[in-house]
Design a protein around this motif. Structure first.
Motif, short mmCIF file in Angstrom:
data_model
loop_
_atom_site.label_atom_id
_atom_site.label_comp_id
_atom_site.label_asym_id
_atom_site.label_seq_id
_atom_site.Cartn_x
_atom_site.Cartn_y
_atom_site.Cartn_z
N GLU A 13 0.83 -1.20 0.00
CA GLU A 13 0.00 0.00 0.00
C GLU A 13 0.88 1.25 0.00
OE1 GLU A 13 -3.29 0.28 -0.15
OE2 GLU A 13 -3.61 -1.89 -0.26
N LEU A 14 0.54 2.20 -0.86
CA LEU A 14 1.25 3.48 -0.92
C LEU A 14 0.22 4.58 -1.16
CD1 LEU A 14 3.76 5.29 -1.07
CD2 LEU A 14 3.91 4.72 -3.51
N THR A 15 0.20 5.56 -0.28
CA THR A 15 -0.72 6.69 -0.41
C THR A 15 0.08 7.96 -0.64
OG1 THR A 15 -2.36 5.65 1.05
CG2 THR A 15 -2.52 8.03 0.72
N LEU A 16 -0.26 8.68 -1.70
CA LEU A 16 0.40 9.94 -2.04
C LEU A 16 -0.59 11.08 -1.96
CD1 LEU A 16 2.52 8.78 -5.13
CD2 LEU A 16 3.29 9.06 -2.77
N ASP B 97 -2.40 -0.14 -10.67
CA ASP B 97 -1.64 -0.43 -9.45
C ASP B 97 -2.60 -0.28 -8.27
OD1 ASP B 97 -0.01 -0.65 -7.26
OD2 ASP B 97 1.55 0.71 -8.00
N PRO B 98 -3.35 -1.34 -7.95
CA PRO B 98 -4.40 -1.23 -6.92
C PRO B 98 -3.90 -0.85 -5.54
CG PRO B 98 -4.68 -3.21 -8.26
CD PRO B 98 -3.34 -2.65 -8.60
N GLY B 99 -2.62 -1.00 -5.27
CA GLY B 99 -2.10 -0.62 -3.97
C GLY B 99 -1.73 0.85 -3.86
N LEU B 100 -1.77 1.56 -4.98
CA LEU B 100 -1.39 2.97 -5.03
C LEU B 100 -2.63 3.84 -4.95
CD1 LEU B 100 0.82 5.09 -5.39
CD2 LEU B 100 0.70 4.71 -7.86
N ARG B 101 -2.66 4.75 -3.98
CA ARG B 101 -3.83 5.61 -3.79
C ARG B 101 -3.40 7.07 -3.67
NH1 ARG B 101 -6.29 2.43 -5.74
NH2 ARG B 101 -7.94 1.05 -5.00
N PHE B 102 -4.28 7.95 -4.16
CA PHE B 102 -4.04 9.38 -4.09
C PHE B 102 -5.13 10.02 -3.23
CE2 PHE B 102 -2.24 7.82 -8.01
CZ PHE B 102 -0.97 8.37 -8.01
N VAL B 103 -4.73 10.81 -2.26
CA VAL B 103 -5.68 11.51 -1.41
C VAL B 103 -5.49 13.02 -1.62
CG1 VAL B 103 -5.76 9.68 0.31
CG2 VAL B 103 -4.07 11.51 0.55
#
Length: 241
Positions: A14-17, A51-57
């Motif tokens: 998981e990676l949130t940017l 890339d389902p583990g990559l999320r942008f907030v």
């Protein structure tokens, strides 16, 4: 095989940017429009799909362009989609090398205006009678300044086109995709036309803050390369023309 396994392992994490949504740019972000929620918005969602583990907030946060630039320079956001490169910007943050889409710099005029603007020199000469309208804060203003074009900065292309139709200006300088979108939305096709000459093509890129870990940059680049390889970036760009 090992490289592929490493890529899959990276994507599983998981990676949130943090990001932010640019105001007054419906071509980039228009989440209220179900059919065309914005080119940059759709690119972000496409990245999350591959890339389902990559999320942008942060897409719920709205900021004018100058504020977007400051947030990125100060490291308060990690990434901003769809920015033009310039030497000044490259001194403040980094750009990923994968282009997202191309925009063309053009001039909008009233349909009943017989003048043909074929060069920045033509634009400069006419601007001494009525300044050319351009969106506030964009790097397009620097090119016009360098060509001695007198300008009047306004909040958006939409406002600029309204002023053009009212006769308060004779020319609007901007990006083709933005001007065409506002012309369609306001049904200005019978009143406004784009000039026959383009004044340069520019690529839109992803910008990342200084200090973003190299592994995070590479993971984002992998997703963008895949979208480019599979033709998704081109398809999305065509959708907004």
């Amino acid at each position: 095989m090992c490289v592929g396994l490493l890529a899959l392992s990276s994507q599983a994490q998981e990676l949130t940017l943090k990001t932010v949504r640019q105001a007054n740019s419906l071509v980039k972000y228009d989440p209220a429009n179900a059919d065309q929620p914005g080119l940059c918005h759709e690119i972000i969602k496409a990245v999350e799909r591959v890339d389902p583990g990559l999320r942008f907030v942060g897409l719920d946060k709205l900021a004018p362009l100058k504020r977007v630039e400051r947030l990125l320079a100060d490291g308060e956001v990690d990434v901003v989609f769809c920015l033009l490169r310039s030497p000044g910007r490259e001194r403040q943050w980094r750009f990923l090398p994968q282009p997202l889409y191309t925009v063309r710099q053009v001039v909008a005029q009233r349909v009943d205006d017989p003048r043909q603007i074929d060069s920045l020199g033509d634009l400069a000469r006419g601007s001494y009678t009525k300044p050319v309208l351009v969106s506030r804060g964009t790097i397009l203003t620097r090119r016009l300044d360098a060509a001695n074009v007198q300008i009047n900065e306004v909040s958006s292309e939409r406002e600029a086109l309204q002023m053009l139709v009212m006769g308060r200006a004779d020319a609007v300088y901007g990006q083709d995709v933005n001007l065409l979108r506002h012309m369609r939305d306001a049904q200005l096709g019978s009143k406004v036309r784009l000039g026959r000459v383009g004044f340069g093509d520019d690529m839109q890129y992803v910008a990342v803050r200084t200090g973003l870990p190299a592994a995070h940059e590479e993971r984002l680049m992998q997703a963008l390369r895949r979208l480019d390889r599979e033709g998704v970036l081109r398809q999305l760009a065509d959708k907004y023309r």
